[in-house]
Motif scaffolding. Sequence first.
Motif, short mmCIF file in Angstrom:
data_model
loop_
_atom_site.label_atom_id
_atom_site.label_comp_id
_atom_site.label_asym_id
_atom_site.label_seq_id
_atom_site.Cartn_x
_atom_site.Cartn_y
_atom_site.Cartn_z
N SER A 180 0.23 -8.11 -1.90
CA SER A 180 0.66 -7.67 -0.57
C SER A 180 1.98 -6.90 -0.67
O SER A 180 2.19 -5.92 0.04
N GLY A 181 2.86 -7.38 -1.54
CA GLY A 181 4.14 -6.71 -1.73
C GLY A 181 3.98 -5.30 -2.25
O GLY A 181 4.71 -4.39 -1.84
N LYS A 182 3.01 -5.09 -3.12
CA LYS A 182 2.76 -3.74 -3.65
C LYS A 182 2.37 -2.80 -2.50
O LYS A 182 2.85 -1.67 -2.44
N GLN A 183 1.53 -3.28 -1.60
CA GLN A 183 1.11 -2.46 -0.46
C GLN A 183 2.29 -2.14 0.45
O GLN A 183 2.33 -1.08 1.06
N LYS A 184 3.24 -3.05 0.54
CA LYS A 184 4.39 -2.88 1.44
C LYS A 184 5.54 -2.13 0.78
O LYS A 184 6.52 -1.81 1.44
N SER A 185 5.44 -1.85 -0.51
CA SER A 185 6.58 -1.31 -1.27
C SER A 185 6.70 0.20 -1.25
O SER A 185 7.61 0.75 -1.87
N GLN A 186 5.82 0.90 -0.56
CA GLN A 186 5.86 2.36 -0.58
C GLN A 186 7.19 2.91 -0.08
O GLN A 186 7.73 3.85 -0.66
N VAL A 187 7.73 2.33 0.96
CA VAL A 187 9.03 2.78 1.48
C VAL A 187 10.12 2.55 0.44
O VAL A 187 10.99 3.39 0.25
N CYS A 188 10.05 1.42 -0.25
CA CYS A 188 11.06 1.09 -1.28
C CYS A 188 11.07 2.14 -2.40
O CYS A 188 12.12 2.45 -2.96
N GLY A 189 9.87 2.63 -2.72
CA GLY A 189 9.72 3.59 -3.81
C GLY A 189 10.49 4.88 -3.61
O GLY A 189 10.81 5.56 -4.57
#
Length: 107
Positions: free
Chosen positions: A25-34
């Motif tokens: 789930s974190g990977k899906q939510k991490s796009q902004v962090c990238g």
Amino acid sequence: MRTLFALALAAAFCAPAFAAGHAASGKQKSQVCGACHGPDGNHPTGPEFPRLAGQHYDYLLKALRDYKSGARKDPVMGAQATALTPQDMADLAAYFSEQEGSLHVIR
């Protein structure tokens, strides 16, 4: 018997507060962090952005909570953390903590 029931009831209500993060789930939510830290947390776009990959789960979770509460100050991260739920923060911490970090101790 009443004590045991009371403890079980309390545990059931407190469990969501201590929910562990889910890396998928974190990977899906991490796009902004990238955008700043790189897609996997290993390739920041500038020297002012830290590498997140391989950091300890507890450290990442505390940092996100502190940004959200204002205990830790940064205008960009404060704004980003404002929208995160406790589960979002746990999921992001799980994802980045499970990534292979590129920092190593020089001996």
